[in-house]
Design a protein around this motif. Sequence first.
Motif: not given
Length: 196
Positions: A56-57, A119-123, A135-144, A148-158
């Motif tokens: 998530g970095g 809402v994003l976490l639920d989505r 039966g499709g591939a789940v992105r490795g970073d598609d988990n709660h 959460k790490i990615r959203i925190d990074a967005y809020n801080e940096q983007t």
Amino acid sequence: MRIVLLGPPGAGKGTQAKRLVEEYGIPHLSTGDMLRAAVDADTGIGRKVKDIMMNGGLVPDQLVIATVIERISQADAGRGFVLDGFPRTMAQAVSFDKLLDAEGLAIDHVVELKADETVLLDRIEARAQEAREQGGAVRGDDNHETLKIRIDAYNEQTAPLVDYYRSRNILRTVDGLQPVEAVACDVVSAIGQGDR
């Protein structure tokens, strides 16, 4: 037409970028997709960023900028492009603007897709579950936890880029939690307002 889509992970940037590709006939340049492709292809850049992305970095600026500059120099991006996931930091935005300016170019439109974190976490959890069920591939970073790490990074940096682009009078904001079609209409309308 050079467009940047801003918004937290899961806000629908990729979905809206695809619609803009259809609307304007310009390529969708997702740094996430470009970097994931590099990881899948086991390229030099892919090997450097694999662990960072899976945890998530944020990938270092110099690697991301190199990837984007290489891509926008291709012929299909000559009329413009839709950037999704870049720039991600103020340093990237400033560096990218300087590089574009040196070529006599500039970002024409920035559209922020606003969305509530809960809402994003639920989505994202629903997206992962749907992929599993189909039966499709789940992105490795598609988990709660990773989201959460990615959203925190967005809020801080983007998120500070919102004010940066607003000060340049090229930012428009759209409610990203509306139905997909309503968001698409609002995005096209926002871009049209920017052309006036």
